[in-house]
Every structure is written in C-alpha cells, then in structure tokens.
Write a protein that holds these residues in place. Structure first.
Motif, short mmCIF file in Angstrom:
data_model
loop_
_atom_site.label_atom_id
_atom_site.label_comp_id
_atom_site.label_asym_id
_atom_site.label_seq_id
_atom_site.Cartn_x
_atom_site.Cartn_y
_atom_site.Cartn_z
N ASP A 54 -23.07 32.42 -0.48
CA ASP A 54 -21.89 32.93 -1.16
C ASP A 54 -20.68 32.11 -0.72
O ASP A 54 -20.06 32.36 0.31
CB ASP A 54 -21.70 34.41 -0.82
CG ASP A 54 -20.63 35.07 -1.67
OD1 ASP A 54 -19.75 34.36 -2.19
OD2 ASP A 54 -20.67 36.31 -1.80
N TYR A 55 -20.36 31.11 -1.51
CA TYR A 55 -19.28 30.18 -1.22
C TYR A 55 -17.94 30.90 -1.08
O TYR A 55 -17.17 30.63 -0.15
CB TYR A 55 -19.22 29.14 -2.34
CG TYR A 55 -18.12 28.12 -2.22
CD1 TYR A 55 -18.28 27.00 -1.42
CD2 TYR A 55 -16.93 28.25 -2.93
CE1 TYR A 55 -17.28 26.05 -1.31
CE2 TYR A 55 -15.93 27.30 -2.84
CZ TYR A 55 -16.11 26.21 -2.03
OH TYR A 55 -15.10 25.27 -1.93
N ALA A 56 -17.65 31.82 -2.00
CA ALA A 56 -16.37 32.53 -1.98
C ALA A 56 -16.18 33.32 -0.70
O ALA A 56 -15.11 33.31 -0.09
CB ALA A 56 -16.26 33.45 -3.20
N THR A 57 -17.22 34.01 -0.26
CA THR A 57 -17.12 34.80 0.97
C THR A 57 -16.88 33.90 2.17
O THR A 57 -16.06 34.22 3.04
CB THR A 57 -18.40 35.64 1.16
OG1 THR A 57 -18.51 36.54 0.05
CG2 THR A 57 -18.36 36.43 2.44
N ILE A 58 -17.58 32.77 2.21
CA ILE A 58 -17.38 31.84 3.33
C ILE A 58 -15.96 31.30 3.32
O ILE A 58 -15.28 31.29 4.36
CB ILE A 58 -18.42 30.70 3.28
CG1 ILE A 58 -19.78 31.26 3.70
CG2 ILE A 58 -18.00 29.54 4.17
CD1 ILE A 58 -20.91 30.28 3.63
N MET A 59 -15.49 30.87 2.17
CA MET A 59 -14.14 30.31 2.10
C MET A 59 -13.10 31.34 2.54
O MET A 59 -12.20 31.02 3.32
CB MET A 59 -13.83 29.83 0.68
CG MET A 59 -14.57 28.58 0.27
SD MET A 59 -14.11 27.12 1.20
CE MET A 59 -12.64 26.63 0.34
N GLN A 60 -13.22 32.56 2.05
CA GLN A 60 -12.22 33.57 2.37
C GLN A 60 -12.28 34.02 3.82
O GLN A 60 -11.31 34.59 4.33
CB GLN A 60 -12.34 34.75 1.41
CG GLN A 60 -11.90 34.36 0.02
CD GLN A 60 -11.81 35.53 -0.94
OE1 GLN A 60 -12.04 36.66 -0.56
NE2 GLN A 60 -11.48 35.25 -2.17
N ALA A 61 -13.36 33.74 4.49
CA ALA A 61 -13.47 34.09 5.91
C ALA A 61 -12.93 32.99 6.82
O ALA A 61 -12.76 33.20 8.01
CB ALA A 61 -14.93 34.39 6.26
N MET A 62 -12.66 31.83 6.25
CA MET A 62 -12.18 30.70 7.05
C MET A 62 -10.67 30.80 7.28
O MET A 62 -9.90 30.89 6.32
CB MET A 62 -12.49 29.37 6.34
CG MET A 62 -13.97 29.09 6.20
SD MET A 62 -14.29 27.55 5.30
CE MET A 62 -13.77 26.34 6.53
#
Length: 186
Positions: free
Chosen positions: A20-28
C-alpha cells in the motif's frame, strides 16, 4: 514433453507481492513535512493571485464608475488598456506560479518517492519476488490482485524505511495526494 510439465511448476514457484504505497507515504515524516511545505507554497501563490484579482476588480469598478460617454476616447482606451495589462499580468503570474509549484512539488517529493522505490527493490531482492505492485494503483488500472496468492509486503517495506508499525497503522488509508496546485482565475 518434459518442458510442458516443467513450465507450470516454474510459474508456481514465482513469488508475487503487493503493498500500500499511499499508507507508506503518509506514514513517512519527510512526506508529511514536504506536504506541509507545499501547502504553504500553494497558499502563498493563491494569496498573490487573490491580491492581483482584487486590484483588477478595483480598476474595473473605478473604470465603470468614472468613465462615461463624455470621457475622451483616449482616456477610455488608456484605462481599458491598463485593465487588460493587469489581466495579462494575472494570467502570466498564474502560469508562472503553477509551473513553480509543479517544480517545487517534483523537487520535494521525488527523493521521497525514490526512497520508497529503493526499499521496494530491496524487499523484492531479499524476498525473491518477481513482481511487487502498489495495490491501489493496480486497482485504478483495472488489475485485480489475488491477495491469497500475493504477499502483502507493506510492513516489510515500512520497516526497511524505518517506519514503526504504530506509525504505519496511524497513517490514513486514503490516497496520498500532494498539495493542490494554486487556483487559477477563469
């Protein structure tokens, strides 16, 4: 004949994964920082254009209230030209701001995206995955992922990036969209 029996076995041995790219990005943290910076830049550009628009509207109102049929033609033309020049400056500023905004967004988000892709590539090599796909992008493209046959490596990628499990689950599942571009006058 032996090749026909071996081919299905080699396909079964291939490993597929999704994340899940979006979840990873938003967690960074660096994504959140870049997004906040882009929102500030967008706000600054919008305010500049709003001020220009107010100036144009003020000139138009002044023109409409002061210019009559008795106003000499050369004065009417000069004031109309001033308004037209302001409108052209506004359009140019809107285009310049949009281009500068896009360049700033690229400059801020490209290294973050590259960092995620480097982590995805590392997980692909470590896990001997043939493919790792972003499940949200593939859904938008009409590609169905059979999650029973594909491993979810979101947590492994996050760990590779130094993102804690708590930060990962706290990240909204909504698509990660960089800050909106400055509004343009129509």
């Amino acid at each position: 004949i032996m090749v026909l029996f071996v081919a299905p076995l080699s396909l079964a041995a291939q490993k597929f994964a999704h994340f899940d790219y979006a979840t990873i990005m938003q967690a960074m943290p660096e994504f959140k920082k870049a997004q906040t910076e882009m929102e500030a830049i967008g706000k600054q550009y919008r305010e500049e254009l709003q001020n220009m628009e107010k100036e144009i509207n003020t000139k138009i109102e002044k023109f409409q209230s002061e210019v009559t049929d008795k106003t000499p033609e050369n004065i009417r033309n000069r004031r109309a030209q001033e308004i037209q020049d302001l409108q052209q400056r506004y359009q140019q500023a809107a285009q310049d701001n949009e281009q500068a905004f896009d360049e700033a967004r690229q400059k801020k988000f490209q290294p973050i995206t590259q960092k995620v892709m480097d982590a995805v590539n590392a997980i692909a090599k470590e896990g001997n995955f043939v493919y790792i796909v972003d499940k949200n992008a593939s859904q938008q493209a009409g590609i169905v992922i059979n999650e029973a046959l594909s491993e979810d490596v979101t947590k492994r990628i996050a760990a590779k990036l130094g993102i804690s499990a708590a930060a990962l689950t706290a990240a909204p599942a909504a698509a990660a969209a960089p800050a909106a571009a400055p509004a343009q006058r129509k």
